[in-house]
Design an enzyme around this catalytic site. Structure first.
Site, PDB file in Angstrom:
ATOM      1  N   ASP A 154      -0.466  -5.307   5.981  1.00  0.00           N
ATOM      2  CA  ASP A 154      -1.423  -6.166   5.279  1.00  0.00           C
ATOM      3  C   ASP A 154      -1.149  -6.217   3.778  1.00  0.00           C
ATOM      4  O   ASP A 154      -0.555  -5.311   3.200  1.00  0.00           O
ATOM      5  CB  ASP A 154      -2.848  -5.670   5.510  1.00  0.00           C
ATOM      6  CG  ASP A 154      -3.063  -4.263   4.962  1.00  0.00           C
ATOM      7  OD1 ASP A 154      -2.235  -3.380   5.274  1.00  0.00           O
ATOM      8  OD2 ASP A 154      -4.041  -4.043   4.223  1.00  0.00           O
ATOM      9  N   GLU A 155      -1.595  -7.276   3.172  1.00  0.00           N
ATOM     10  CA  GLU A 155      -1.669  -7.425   1.716  1.00  0.00           C
ATOM     11  C   GLU A 155      -0.355  -7.097   0.992  1.00  0.00           C
ATOM     12  O   GLU A 155      -0.349  -6.431  -0.041  1.00  0.00           O
ATOM     13  CB  GLU A 155      -2.815  -6.563   1.163  1.00  0.00           C
ATOM     14  CG  GLU A 155      -4.176  -6.994   1.682  1.00  0.00           C
ATOM     15  CD  GLU A 155      -5.326  -6.179   1.121  1.00  0.00           C
ATOM     16  OE1 GLU A 155      -6.382  -6.775   0.847  1.00  0.00           O
ATOM     17  OE2 GLU A 155      -5.177  -4.951   0.970  1.00  0.00           O
ATOM     18  N   TYR A 156       0.758  -7.573   1.542  1.00  0.00           N
ATOM     19  CA  TYR A 156       2.021  -7.461   0.818  1.00  0.00           C
ATOM     20  C   TYR A 156       1.970  -8.467  -0.322  1.00  0.00           C
ATOM     21  O   TYR A 156       1.877  -9.678  -0.101  1.00  0.00           O
ATOM     22  CB  TYR A 156       3.195  -7.744   1.752  1.00  0.00           C
ATOM     23  CG  TYR A 156       4.556  -7.479   1.140  1.00  0.00           C
ATOM     24  CD1 TYR A 156       4.802  -6.343   0.381  1.00  0.00           C
ATOM     25  CD2 TYR A 156       5.608  -8.376   1.344  1.00  0.00           C
ATOM     26  CE1 TYR A 156       6.049  -6.094  -0.166  1.00  0.00           C
ATOM     27  CE2 TYR A 156       6.866  -8.138   0.808  1.00  0.00           C
ATOM     28  CZ  TYR A 156       7.078  -6.992   0.049  1.00  0.00           C
ATOM     29  OH  TYR A 156       8.328  -6.752  -0.500  1.00  0.00           O
ATOM     30  N   HIS A 187       0.812  -1.218   0.000  1.00  0.00           N
ATOM     31  CA  HIS A 187       0.000   0.000   0.000  1.00  0.00           C
ATOM     32  C   HIS A 187       0.848   1.273   0.000  1.00  0.00           C
ATOM     33  O   HIS A 187       0.485   2.272   0.625  1.00  0.00           O
ATOM     34  CB  HIS A 187      -0.956  -0.001   1.197  1.00  0.00           C
ATOM     35  CG  HIS A 187      -1.993  -1.080   1.131  1.00  0.00           C
ATOM     36  ND1 HIS A 187      -3.120  -0.991   0.353  1.00  0.00           N
ATOM     37  CD2 HIS A 187      -2.058  -2.298   1.740  1.00  0.00           C
ATOM     38  CE1 HIS A 187      -3.847  -2.093   0.489  1.00  0.00           C
ATOM     39  NE2 HIS A 187      -3.215  -2.910   1.314  1.00  0.00           N
TER      40      HIS A 187
END
Length: 570
Positions: A364-366, A302
């Site tokens: 999150d969400e790497y 992100h």
């Protein structure tokens, strides 16, 4: 870039005659004139509460003559407030209403730590404030600290648990007494008075003893994908303060924007952003309303808005394709860039001495870890992991080490309450997430994600962000639907962390010390799907329901229909 505005004094420092700024239909900072007039009429009065400006400070002398006991229509039933009070012991009497000439009495004086709370309540109700040795007369509200140190406590004493937020309100013989161990408790008592006057004209005769069930209660705002104005943010802070919520998380960096002025890296800042002066004003307002701000600078994913200016640090797969938003954590230049931003931003979000100092690392969400074969697709990360953690080192290990290092950076700047999203925690015999990092649990829908019970069993604290109930995602992508207040009110509790069922662990792991509370999150995935006004309207009832369910763990007494009607009045 918008020019910075001169900092405004916080609410606790403004003169009592200064009106509280209101923005938008959902911002209800002061009692409407119609509601006050109705309360005065029921109290057998007419006109304004006094000839002085509402909220002004009277002379520190006893009045020359006592006021006659007001005659008003009795206040009946139970206190009409959100969240509902935990305990109310009814007594015989007419109750209390804000009558003409009534005052807020502060025996400890105008320099005491509750003077600002008294002034705020006086502004809300159109009353005056008097200080020192006063005779409490019919219609008055007396405000006193009862905790250790009493009136000598510092202002905005750091709250360490639910007991510090407790308060007692007693309506007895047309007088109202508000006591609490800290000024936070006094503040929550003033919110009860404000709402009760708005909803029912006053409080029934008897004693309220109230306290929250969970110590952390709040909302989270994605200001990165969709910029929100300072006025809108401050209106929401006032709104959640009236609901006795005490945290405001600000997600200010993502692929679509970096929304806070940066002096160390001005090139990354989006055109539509908040200046540092504006952030300081927001933080000051929140602090004056006993709300902690939780800043979030997400990494190692992100980061698209930052990496657009540092393309050499973007993560690439084995074929050389750029992975949007992901930073290459094997590149030795990546950590210094993010650390410089963390240091700069952490200095902006200040905290009173001794207060919890929050920081959210993201995690999150790497995208490298969302692949079916991370080591094959990202060989540079796999190689760096083996070099750092031995031949069995994994990209998960490398990511854990990255977050541990970023935590050390913000801890060095005084932050002591560190959080990360649950999909940024990995189990490994080689490296573990810092033991003091709290798990913010939002999803268990994606492959490989751990159940919240596993975090609780290993001794970690878990904050409830259940995306089934508490995620308001603009545009409803990826099968998200806008949450409703009714569903939260009727079927969710702080123990429902994943899906729709309470977490399955021993009761000793479900108390407020282990599951401290919940936050309602607004995510701006499709920024144009709703206007700011539509977002404010859409989250109003869910926030009210969250406030109720985090304040009192018991089944609410009101039906949803009754609760919704009350929410429309308060």
């Amino acid at each position: 870039m918008r020019p910075p505005r001169a900092p405004r004094p916080s609410a606790s420092l403004r003169p009592a005659t200064t009106p509280t700024r209101r923005t938008g239909p959902a911002a209800r900072s002061a009692l409407p004139a119609a509601a006050l007039a109705a309360a005065l009429l029921l109290a057998g009065c007419s006109g304004t509460a006094d000839t002085e400006t509402p909220g002004s400070t009277s002379a520190k002398v006893n009045p020359t003559s006592a006021r006659a006991t007001p005659t008003w229509a009795p206040v009946t039933g139970t206190p009409q407030v959100i969240p509902a009070v935990r305990d109310f012991r009814r007594a015989d009497g007419r109750g209390w209403r804000p009558s003409k000439g009534a005052r807020v009495v502060v025996p400890a004086g105008e320099k005491s730590n509750v003077a600002d709370e008294a002034q705020r309540m006086a502004r809300d109700l159109g009353l005056t404030v008097v200080y020192g040795d006063q005779t409490v007369q019919p219609g008055d509200i007396e405000v006193k600290i009862t905790g250790k140190g009493g009136a000598q406590q510092a202002n905005n004493v750091p709250v360490q648990g639910a007991a510090d937020e407790a308060y007692t309100l007693t309506a007895d013989g047309t007088r109202l007494t508000l006591t609490a161990p800290t000024d936070a408790g006094i503040f929550y008592g003033t919110r009860t008075v404000k709402q009760a006057v708005r909803a029912a004209g006053g409080l029934p005769e008897g004693t309220i003893q109230d306290r929250p069930g969970r110590p952390q209660r709040g909302m989270s705002l994605d200001n990165a994908r969709k910029p929100y104005t300072q006025d809108w943010i401050e209106a929401r802070i006032r709104e959640i303060a009236d609901l006795k919520l005490n945290q405001f998380q600000l997600h200010f960096s993502d692929d679509q924007g970096f929304r806070i002025q940066s002096d160390t890296h001005p090139e990354i800042v989006s055109a539509d952003h908040l200046t540092k002066a504006q952030i300081r004003q927001i933080v000051a307002l929140a602090g004056s309303l006993h709300i902690s701000v939780v800043p979030e600078l997400d990494s190692p994913g992100h980061l698209g808005a930052v990496l657009a200016h540092y393309p050499n640090l973007q993560l690439r797969n084995a074929q050389g394709r750029v992975i949007t938003g992901a930073i290459d954590i094997s590149n030795p230049k990546s950590a210094p860039l993010i650390d410089s931003l963390l240091k700069e931003m952490s200095e902006l979000f200040t905290n009173p001495k001794g207060a919890p100092a929050y920081w959210h690392l993201g995690g999150d969400e790497y995208q490298a870890l969302m692949s079916s074969s991370p080591a094959t697709k990202y060989p540079q990360l796999a190689q760096a992991a083996r070099q750092k953690y031995g031949p069995n080192g994994t990209i998960e290990d490398l990511t854990t080490g990255w977050l541990n290092d970023r935590q050390k950076t913000v801890e060095a700047k005084g932050k002591n309450r560190i959080e990360a999203w649950n999909d940024g925690f990995f189990s490994s015999p080689r490296v573990s997430p810092d033991k003091n990092r709290m798990v913010d649990y939002w999803t268990g829908k994606e492959g490989g994600h751990r159940d919240p019970s596993s975090f609780l069993r290993e001794g970690r604290n878990v904050m409830n962000f259940n995306d089934e109930y508490l995620y308001y995602v603009l545009g409803e992508p990826n099968q998200f639907v806008y949450p409703t207040g009714q569903r939260i009110y009727e079927t969710w509790t702080p123990l429902v962390i994943r899906g729709t069922q309470p977490v399955s662990v021993p009761a000793s792991m479900t108390g407020p010390d282990r599951i401290p509370g919940a936050r309602f999150a607004i995510w701006s995935d499709r920024a144009q799907a709703q206007t700011q006004a539509q977002v404010a309207a859409g989250i109003r009832l869910p926030l009210a329901a969250l406030a109720q369910k985090t304040w009192d763990p018991r089944t609410p007494a009101l039906s949803w229909t009754g609760f919704k009607a009350l929410a429309d009045r308060v």
